[in-house]
Design a protein around this motif. Structure first.
Motif, mmCIF file in Angstrom:
data_model
loop_
_atom_site.group_PDB
_atom_site.id
_atom_site.type_symbol
_atom_site.label_atom_id
_atom_site.label_comp_id
_atom_site.label_asym_id
_atom_site.label_seq_id
_atom_site.Cartn_x
_atom_site.Cartn_y
_atom_site.Cartn_z
ATOM 1 N N ALA A 47 0.828 -1.202 0.000
ATOM 2 C CA ALA A 47 0.000 0.000 0.000
ATOM 3 C C ALA A 47 0.867 1.258 0.000
ATOM 4 O O ALA A 47 0.595 2.213 -0.740
ATOM 5 C CB ALA A 47 -0.928 -0.002 1.206
ATOM 6 N N ARG A 48 1.921 1.251 0.814
ATOM 7 C CA ARG A 48 2.840 2.396 0.880
ATOM 8 C C ARG A 48 3.505 2.640 -0.460
ATOM 9 O O ARG A 48 3.527 3.764 -0.963
ATOM 10 C CB ARG A 48 3.893 2.134 1.945
ATOM 11 N N ASP A 49 4.035 1.580 -1.074
ATOM 12 C CA ASP A 49 4.736 1.723 -2.344
ATOM 13 C C ASP A 49 3.818 2.210 -3.459
ATOM 14 O O ASP A 49 4.191 3.074 -4.250
ATOM 15 C CB ASP A 49 5.394 0.401 -2.743
ATOM 16 N N ALA A 50 2.597 1.674 -3.517
ATOM 17 C CA ALA A 50 1.642 2.104 -4.538
ATOM 18 C C ALA A 50 1.296 3.580 -4.365
ATOM 19 O O ALA A 50 1.228 4.333 -5.345
ATOM 20 C CB ALA A 50 0.382 1.252 -4.481
ATOM 21 N N CYS A 51 1.103 4.002 -3.131
ATOM 22 C CA CYS A 51 0.785 5.402 -2.857
ATOM 23 C C CYS A 51 1.926 6.315 -3.286
ATOM 24 O O CYS A 51 1.703 7.344 -3.924
ATOM 25 C CB CYS A 51 0.481 5.598 -1.374
ATOM 26 N N ILE A 52 3.152 5.924 -2.963
ATOM 27 C CA ILE A 52 4.313 6.752 -3.315
ATOM 28 C C ILE A 52 4.453 6.883 -4.822
ATOM 29 O O ILE A 52 4.696 7.973 -5.338
ATOM 30 C CB ILE A 52 5.599 6.187 -2.672
ATOM 31 N N VAL A 53 4.242 5.784 -5.553
ATOM 32 C CA VAL A 53 4.354 5.818 -7.019
ATOM 33 C C VAL A 53 3.270 6.711 -7.618
ATOM 34 O O VAL A 53 3.526 7.503 -8.519
ATOM 35 C CB VAL A 53 4.275 4.391 -7.605
ATOM 36 N N GLU A 54 2.051 6.587 -7.101
ATOM 37 C CA GLU A 54 0.926 7.329 -7.665
ATOM 38 C C GLU A 54 0.851 8.778 -7.197
ATOM 39 O O GLU A 54 0.446 9.656 -7.955
ATOM 40 C CB GLU A 54 -0.383 6.625 -7.317
ATOM 41 N N ASN A 55 1.213 9.054 -5.937
ATOM 42 C CA ASN A 55 0.967 10.367 -5.354
ATOM 43 C C ASN A 55 2.204 11.119 -4.888
ATOM 44 O O ASN A 55 2.100 12.283 -4.504
ATOM 45 C CB ASN A 55 0.025 10.223 -4.152
ATOM 46 N N GLY A 56 3.342 10.453 -4.826
ATOM 47 C CA GLY A 56 4.551 11.083 -4.300
ATOM 48 C C GLY A 56 4.672 10.857 -2.810
ATOM 49 O O GLY A 56 3.674 10.763 -2.090
ATOM 50 N N GLU A 58 5.577 12.695 -0.326
ATOM 51 C CA GLU A 58 5.077 13.723 0.587
ATOM 52 C C GLU A 58 3.579 13.607 0.854
ATOM 53 O O GLU A 58 3.073 14.143 1.837
ATOM 54 C CB GLU A 58 5.413 15.125 0.058
ATOM 55 N N ASN A 59 2.842 12.865 0.000
ATOM 56 C CA ASN A 59 1.399 12.709 0.167
ATOM 57 C C ASN A 59 1.001 11.365 0.775
ATOM 58 O O ASN A 59 -0.190 11.031 0.791
ATOM 59 C CB ASN A 59 0.709 12.872 -1.188
ATOM 60 N N CYS A 60 1.964 10.611 1.269
ATOM 61 C CA CYS A 60 1.675 9.262 1.771
ATOM 62 C C CYS A 60 2.183 9.045 3.188
ATOM 63 O O CYS A 60 2.482 7.912 3.578
ATOM 64 C CB CYS A 60 2.304 8.234 0.825
ATOM 65 N N SER A 61 2.266 10.091 3.969
ATOM 66 C CA SER A 61 2.867 9.977 5.299
ATOM 67 C C SER A 61 2.120 9.001 6.211
ATOM 68 O O SER A 61 2.738 8.288 6.992
ATOM 69 C CB SER A 61 2.981 11.346 5.966
ATOM 70 N N ALA A 62 0.802 8.932 6.100
ATOM 71 C CA ALA A 62 0.043 8.005 6.961
ATOM 72 C C ALA A 62 0.401 6.551 6.646
ATOM 73 O O ALA A 62 0.597 5.738 7.564
ATOM 74 C CB ALA A 62 -1.456 8.234 6.789
ATOM 75 N N ILE A 64 3.182 5.505 5.180
ATOM 76 C CA ILE A 64 4.595 5.325 5.527
ATOM 77 C C ILE A 64 4.719 5.047 7.023
ATOM 78 O O ILE A 64 5.422 4.122 7.443
ATOM 79 C CB ILE A 64 5.428 6.551 5.112
ATOM 80 N N GLU A 65 4.018 5.828 7.829
ATOM 81 C CA GLU A 65 4.068 5.621 9.279
ATOM 82 C C GLU A 65 3.444 4.290 9.678
ATOM 83 O O GLU A 65 3.926 3.624 10.598
ATOM 84 C CB GLU A 65 3.391 6.784 10.012
ATOM 85 N N ALA A 66 2.380 3.874 9.001
ATOM 86 C CA ALA A 66 1.762 2.579 9.294
ATOM 87 C C ALA A 66 2.738 1.441 8.999
ATOM 88 O O ALA A 66 2.829 0.471 9.765
ATOM 89 C CB ALA A 66 0.485 2.407 8.471
ATOM 90 N N HIS A 67 3.491 1.566 7.916
ATOM 91 C CA HIS A 67 4.477 0.531 7.581
ATOM 92 C C HIS A 67 5.625 0.530 8.599
ATOM 93 O O HIS A 67 6.078 -0.536 9.024
ATOM 94 C CB HIS A 67 5.011 0.730 6.163
ATOM 95 N N LYS A 68 6.071 1.708 9.012
ATOM 96 C CA LYS A 68 7.114 1.786 10.035
ATOM 97 C C LYS A 68 6.656 1.115 11.331
ATOM 98 O O LYS A 68 7.414 0.380 11.960
ATOM 99 C CB LYS A 68 7.485 3.241 10.331
ATOM 100 N N LYS A 69 5.407 1.366 11.730
ATOM 101 C CA LYS A 69 4.871 0.757 12.951
ATOM 102 C C LYS A 69 4.837 -0.762 12.817
ATOM 103 O O LYS A 69 5.224 -1.491 13.731
ATOM 104 C CB LYS A 69 3.476 1.292 13.258
ATOM 105 N N CYS A 70 4.394 -1.240 11.672
ATOM 106 C CA CYS A 70 4.355 -2.683 11.440
ATOM 107 C C CYS A 70 5.752 -3.284 11.518
ATOM 108 O O CYS A 70 5.950 -4.331 12.124
ATOM 109 C CB CYS A 70 3.732 -2.960 10.065
ATOM 110 N N MET A 71 6.733 -2.606 10.928
ATOM 111 C CA MET A 71 8.117 -3.095 10.953
ATOM 112 C C MET A 71 8.642 -3.125 12.391
ATOM 113 O O MET A 71 9.304 -4.083 12.798
ATOM 114 C CB MET A 71 9.015 -2.213 10.083
ATOM 115 N N ARG A 72 8.360 -2.082 13.161
ATOM 116 C CA ARG A 72 8.782 -2.056 14.562
ATOM 117 C C ARG A 72 8.127 -3.191 15.347
ATOM 118 O O ARG A 72 8.777 -3.854 16.162
ATOM 119 C CB ARG A 72 8.460 -0.718 15.193
ATOM 120 N N ASP A 73 6.842 -3.401 15.103
ATOM 121 C CA ASP A 73 6.120 -4.467 15.791
ATOM 122 C C ASP A 73 6.679 -5.844 15.424
ATOM 123 O O ASP A 73 6.578 -6.783 16.207
ATOM 124 C CB ASP A 73 4.620 -4.415 15.455
#
Length: 78
Positions: A47-56, A58-62, A64-73
C-alpha cells in the motif's frame, strides 16, 4: 577480457532516508525479527509503495508511518 569491472549495479532501495536494522534485545518489540526486512509487513509495504508511485512520498505519510509501525512491531529498529 583482462579487466572485468562492475558497471555500477545497485540494489533497489525503498528509501535512502530510512535505514532498516534489526532490533537488539532491548528493541521496541524486545525480540529478534522472524524474517528479513524485505519480507516483513507485505500488506503495508504494498500500500505504501503504490501510494508513493501514484501520489509522491510527501502525500503518503500516513501509509509510511503505518508501515514503520508494522516493521517495529515485527522486531525491526527503524
Amino acid at each position: 577480457m583482462g579487466n572485468n569491472v562492475s558497471q555500477g549495479v545497485s540494489a533497489p532501495s525503498v528509501s535512502a532516508a530510512q535505514p532498516v536494522t534489526t532490533a537488539s534485545s532491548t528493541g521496541a518489540a524486545g525480540e529478534k525479527p522472524k524474517c528479513k526486512a524485505c519480507c516483513a509487513c507485505p500488506e503495508t509495504k504494498r500500500a505504501r509503495d503504490a501510494c508513493i508511485v501514484e501520489n509522491g512520498e510527501e502525500n503518503c505519510s500516513a501509509l509510511i508511518e503505518a508501515h514503520k509501525k508494522c516493521m517495529r512491531d515485527a522486531g525491526f529498529n527503524i
